[in-house]
Design a protein around this motif. Sequence first.
Motif, PDB file in Angstrom:
ATOM      1  N   ARG A  96      44.088  41.692  38.198  1.00 57.68           N
ATOM      2  CA  ARG A  96      44.415  41.292  39.577  1.00 57.68           C
ATOM      3  C   ARG A  96      44.338  39.783  39.764  1.00 57.68           C
ATOM      4  O   ARG A  96      45.134  39.203  40.499  1.00 57.68           O
ATOM      5  CB  ARG A  96      43.457  41.965  40.558  1.00 57.68           C
ATOM      6  N   ASN A  97      43.363  39.141  39.133  1.00 64.44           N
ATOM      7  CA  ASN A  97      43.145  37.695  39.277  1.00 64.44           C
ATOM      8  C   ASN A  97      43.028  37.059  37.891  1.00 64.44           C
ATOM      9  O   ASN A  97      41.924  36.762  37.440  1.00 64.44           O
ATOM     10  CB  ASN A  97      41.855  37.423  40.065  1.00 64.44           C
ATOM     11  N   PRO A  98      44.145  36.837  37.218  1.00 64.76           N
ATOM     12  CA  PRO A  98      44.071  36.255  35.878  1.00 64.76           C
ATOM     13  C   PRO A  98      43.584  34.804  35.939  1.00 64.76           C
ATOM     14  O   PRO A  98      43.724  34.139  36.970  1.00 64.76           O
ATOM     15  CB  PRO A  98      45.507  36.330  35.372  1.00 64.76           C
ATOM     16  N   ASN A 111      32.799  51.162  28.138  1.00 66.62           N
ATOM     17  CA  ASN A 111      31.933  51.336  29.287  1.00 66.62           C
ATOM     18  C   ASN A 111      32.728  51.172  30.592  1.00 66.62           C
ATOM     19  O   ASN A 111      33.774  50.523  30.623  1.00 66.62           O
ATOM     20  CB  ASN A 111      30.830  50.275  29.197  1.00 66.62           C
ATOM     21  N   ARG A 112      32.242  51.741  31.668  1.00 61.47           N
ATOM     22  CA  ARG A 112      32.910  51.597  32.973  1.00 61.47           C
ATOM     23  C   ARG A 112      32.984  50.151  33.418  1.00 61.47           C
ATOM     24  O   ARG A 112      33.949  49.715  34.032  1.00 61.47           O
ATOM     25  CB  ARG A 112      32.115  52.375  34.035  1.00 61.47           C
ATOM     26  N   ARG A 130      35.966  45.108  34.727  1.00 57.48           N
ATOM     27  CA  ARG A 130      36.243  43.713  34.388  1.00 57.48           C
ATOM     28  C   ARG A 130      37.724  43.525  34.035  1.00 57.48           C
ATOM     29  O   ARG A 130      38.349  42.544  34.461  1.00 57.48           O
ATOM     30  CB  ARG A 130      35.366  43.286  33.218  1.00 57.48           C
ATOM     31  N   MET A 131      38.296  44.459  33.266  1.00 55.76           N
ATOM     32  CA  MET A 131      39.717  44.373  32.924  1.00 55.76           C
ATOM     33  C   MET A 131      40.590  44.475  34.176  1.00 55.76           C
ATOM     34  O   MET A 131      41.595  43.770  34.301  1.00 55.76           O
ATOM     35  CB  MET A 131      40.095  45.460  31.922  1.00 55.76           C
ATOM     36  N   ALA A 132      40.203  45.328  35.104  1.00 52.58           N
ATOM     37  CA  ALA A 132      40.975  45.464  36.341  1.00 52.58           C
ATOM     38  C   ALA A 132      40.906  44.183  37.168  1.00 52.58           C
ATOM     39  O   ALA A 132      41.909  43.744  37.737  1.00 52.58           O
ATOM     40  CB  ALA A 132      40.445  46.642  37.155  1.00 52.58           C
TER      41      ALA A 132
END
Length: 56
Positions: free
Chosen positions: A15-17, A3-4, A9-11
Amino acid sequence: MINRRHFLRMARWARNPPSEKKVKFVFGIILVCAALFLVERYIGWPDALRPNNFKL
């Protein structure tokens, strides 16, 4: 298919692990759960810790 929302969420995670402390905490919980599973599976569970069998 992914899903988009999952890509977003992965992006955001890329960026902010999460902090190292939070990652260690989650792995610690997973290890405790795995240890309990292995104890119950191979050694058995003590009768004193089993719930009472009651009927409604």
